[in-house]
Design a protein around this motif. Sequence first.
Motif: not given
Ligand code: MG
Length: 337
Positions: A150-154, A158-160, A187-189
Amino acid sequence: MNRNISTRLIKALHDGQADAGAIAAAGAVLRDGGLVAFATETVYGLGADATQAAAVARLYAAKGRPSFNPLIAHVASFDEARAHGVLDARAEALAAAFWPGPLTLVVPRRPGSDICDLATAGLASVALRMPAHPLALALIGAVGRPVVAPSANRSGHVSPTTAAHVMSDLSGRIDLVLDGGATPVGVESTIVACLPGRLRLLRPGAVLAAAMEAAAGEAVETGEPESGSAEATPIAPGLLASHYAPNARVRLDADAVTAGEAVLDFGGRLAEWHDRASAYFDLSPKADPVEAAARLFAGLRELDASGAVGIAVAPIPDDGLGAAILDRLRRAAAPRG
Ligand code: MG
Ligand code: AMP
């Protein structure tokens, strides 16, 4: 939870090529159950070995996510995808057209796949993607097992799209960041569910519905239910995110056990009931939330299989990963029709 580990940052892409030494080091960290953030073509992902529940539990703790939702398992080859999911003709056509690339396919989970329940939220389906980024592909190939990322953020941030974003959010909480420069898509897949006889868009992303329709020769359903939630689709029970729930009635915050109930314990709080309960499982005798999260689905399945009429759950602290465990248990406890 605030582990304070030292997070290494390695530049891992030179002239578009993954650095072999960095990949070998990162692959070893992931195989050992550690956490590695890496560039993909969408955003930076926080990787964990999808087959190790303890590693996936650590990932949730590092992100500070208050709930366990199903994660995307990233693979390095078509055969690896087929080993974990059942790809029908439409799924194969989409994979052939867009993999490696920013398209995630939700398909029935292949019996015998060792992707852990915590990664799929115990569902009968699995979300699979083969990323196109050279760093991501090399790393997943080096691990030799699917990698959730999953996106590498808390949670809530926002997604890094750069390694610096990842460091500012997760430094001290993960083992390693592989710097592959800025991510190209940002942006995400796209996520599409390959249901029996139909395709449904679950999350819009880099691959557009029209392009999928052209590749699959079939309409892609969009709109309701809310993209990304998928909760409301009753078509294929277990395939979408309706979440695993035991048959036994789940009772939270129990301080005593009634006849016919099994015990889901935490830190031995209900140990005195061990012999009187119809079955007993301690999520973590040492009251460690990461261990408890890793054993949650195993515990629920084992107690449910015992035939107990109910499951009495010991009090669990409602913070950090405990909050995510309680979120899942509350869903299991909610009345259902
Ligand atoms: Mg995310
Ligand atoms: P990510 O945070 O990028 O790993 O994406 C996770 C999202 O993928 C979830 O929130 C779901 O929307 C979707 N997803 C993953 N696995 C499944 C599944 N088995 N069934 C339905 N949706 C899924």
